[in-house]
Scaffold this active site. Structure first.
Site, PDB file in Angstrom:
ATOM      1  N   HIS A 122       0.866  -1.175   0.000  1.00  0.00           N
ATOM      2  CA  HIS A 122       0.000   0.000   0.000  1.00  0.00           C
ATOM      3  C   HIS A 122       0.916   1.244   0.000  1.00  0.00           C
ATOM      4  CE1 HIS A 122      -2.750   2.976   1.870  1.00  0.00           C
ATOM      5  NE2 HIS A 122      -3.731   2.221   1.422  1.00  0.00           N
ATOM      6  N   GLN A 202      -4.741  -5.399   6.685  1.00  0.00           N
ATOM      7  CA  GLN A 202      -5.705  -6.310   6.048  1.00  0.00           C
ATOM      8  C   GLN A 202      -5.683  -7.707   6.645  1.00  0.00           C
ATOM      9  OE1 GLN A 202      -7.989  -5.348   3.983  1.00  0.00           O
ATOM     10  NE2 GLN A 202      -7.231  -3.302   3.500  1.00  0.00           N
ATOM     11  N   LYS A 225     -10.669  -0.853  10.300  1.00  0.00           N
ATOM     12  CA  LYS A 225     -10.760  -2.024   9.412  1.00  0.00           C
ATOM     13  C   LYS A 225     -11.124  -3.293  10.180  1.00  0.00           C
ATOM     14  CE  LYS A 225      -7.471  -0.166   6.100  1.00  0.00           C
ATOM     15  NZ  LYS A 225      -8.147   0.241   4.865  1.00  0.00           N
ATOM     16  N   CYS A 363      -4.597   2.496  -3.838  1.00  0.00           N
ATOM     17  CA  CYS A 363      -3.379   2.986  -3.176  1.00  0.00           C
ATOM     18  C   CYS A 363      -2.226   2.010  -3.355  1.00  0.00           C
ATOM     19  CB  CYS A 363      -3.609   3.249  -1.688  1.00  0.00           C
ATOM     20  SG  CYS A 363      -4.781   4.547  -1.373  1.00  0.00           S
TER      21      CYS A 363
END
Ligand code: PMP
Length: 405
Positions: A122, A202, A225, A363
């Site tokens: 990212h 993630q 997230k 991104c």
């Protein structure tokens, strides 16, 4: 039993409609929806406990401080850190990476030193280092990947040199869904005497993370997230590393004593927490972590894996489908392109059907360049998604494809 219908009742937003259609929320990689307990924690604390933390002798301040520090303990337990000294609250993954990049470069790196990142990072794990590279004359070395989106481990080993000072890689790719073999990555780096930062943005919502088992030197993630609020995140750092790094920002909280001649800094983790912390956010984040812990990270992982396999099988059957990211170890991130349909058109038309996906470069422009594309459509799964929603996505993609002939 994983009762997804019951779980969905905890997330009020999931029962709303958009354009008169039931919302199908498949943009969890960007941010997740919040369960009632997280939202209520925010209002409850503002209504009944609000006071600035750490400095107050009065009742409310002490209660707020207790909640804030108890949340730090919840985070510690969630990732199995050794001590709460190793849990620094930040604004999120991005700030956590910038904190390490800035303080590590300042104190541990010289001109000509190198940081290893991967091609699937990212921007936050690229640009943070580039800022330091420009300032200090540091070089970035990049781990390449194969066509399936798996890092080339032999190439990785070859990137080490006597100038390598740090490895900084994503646990799970936000574009490809690849679950990188971070334990092996860390083991190899440690064999070269090099510490490792893992970007867990993630991974943290989707799997059990044990920073001691991984032996990660730094592990960073964002609250929003993992079903928590925006504006708060975590930097985990081994105490031995955090001790060696200088403060990132100056201000209240991070000091022990201040005079115009000399200032001494607070102990860990407060050395890195200048100013009033997001104590409302930390409580809400702890609520989110308690929420997913109660469901069970293993159960969440198993359920999402089932959804991912179900989705991949159906997506593959769509004419003109190009799946981007087919790693053996893959999480619930489904990036794709269909025929010549622009990702933006696909995303816009899916939106009209009530299906929220993300389009663009996510991104990760260097990764797009590696793949020879401008962007993808990305559906990213969360713990509340269902097979019916996957069916709706697949039907939606087929419908848009037909529109484009
Ligand atoms: N790293 C990865 C892998 C991400 O997916 C993201 C968010 N898309 C970030 C870093 C940045 O997270 P944040 O914007 O919450 O700081």
């Amino acid at each position: 039993m994983y009762d997804v219908a019951k779980i969905r009742e905890d997330f009020p937003i999931l029962s709303r409609t958009v354009y008169g259609k039931p919302l199908v929320y498949l943009d969890n990689g960007a941010t997740t929806q919040k369960p009632r307990c997280v939202v209520e924690s925010i209002t409850d604390e503002y209504y009944s406990v609000n006071a600035n933390v750490h400095r107050g002798v009065h009742f409310l301040s002490q209660q707020a401080t207790h909640l804030h520090e108890a949340s730090r303990e919840t985070v510690r337990r969630f990732i199995n850190a050794r001590s709460i000294s190793e849990i620094v609250f930040t604004r999120g993954t991005t700030e956590s990476i910038n904190l390490v990049a800035s303080t590590f470069a300042d104190s541990q790196m010289q001109e000509g030193d190198e940081v290893i990142v991967s091609v699937m990072e990212h921007h936050s794990n690229i640009v943070s280092w580039q800022l330091q590279a420009a300032r200090k004359g540091i070089r970035l070395r990049v781990i390449p990947m194969n066509e399936r989106g798996e890092l080339l481990m032999d190439e990785y080993e070859r990137l080490f040199s006597p100038r390598t000072r740090l490895v900084s890689v994503a646990h799970v790719s936000n574009v490809l869904g690849t679950v990188n073999p971070v334990k092996r990555i860390i083991g190899i780096a440690h064999a070269h005497g090099v510490p490792v930062l893992i970007d867990g943005a993630q991974s943290i919502p989707h799997m059990k993370v044990d920073v001691q088992d991984l032996d990660a030197d730094f592990f960073v993630f964002s609250g929003h997230k993992v079903y928590g609020p925006t504006g708060i995140g975590v930097l985990y750092g081994k105490e031995e590393w955090l001790d060696r790094l200088p403060p990132y920002q100056g201000g209240g909280e991070m000091i022990k004593n201040v005079s115009f001649e000399k200032t001494t800094f607070n102990e860990l983790p407060f050395k890195f927490e200048a100013g009033t912390p997001d104590y409302i956010g930390s409580t809400a984040l702890a609520k989110a972590l308690d929420y997913v812990s109660a469901l069970g990270m293993e159960q969440i992982a198993a359920y999402e894996h089932e959804l991912t396999v179900y989705a991949m099988r159906q997506l593959r059957e769509i004419p003109g489908m190009r799946l981007i990211g087919e790693a053996e170890q893959k999480g619930g991130v489904l990036s794709f392109l269909v025929g010549n349909i622009h990702h933006f058109d696909m995303g816009t038309l899916l939106d009209r059907l009530g299906i929220a996906v993300r389009t663009g470069h996510h991104c990760a422009e260097p990764l797009m360049r590696r793949l020879g594309i401008e962007g993808t459509v990305r559906a990213s799964l969360g713990l509340y998604n269902t097979k019916e929603e996957i069916d709706a996505l697949v039907a939606g993609i087929r419908r848009v494809s037909q529109m484009f002939g």
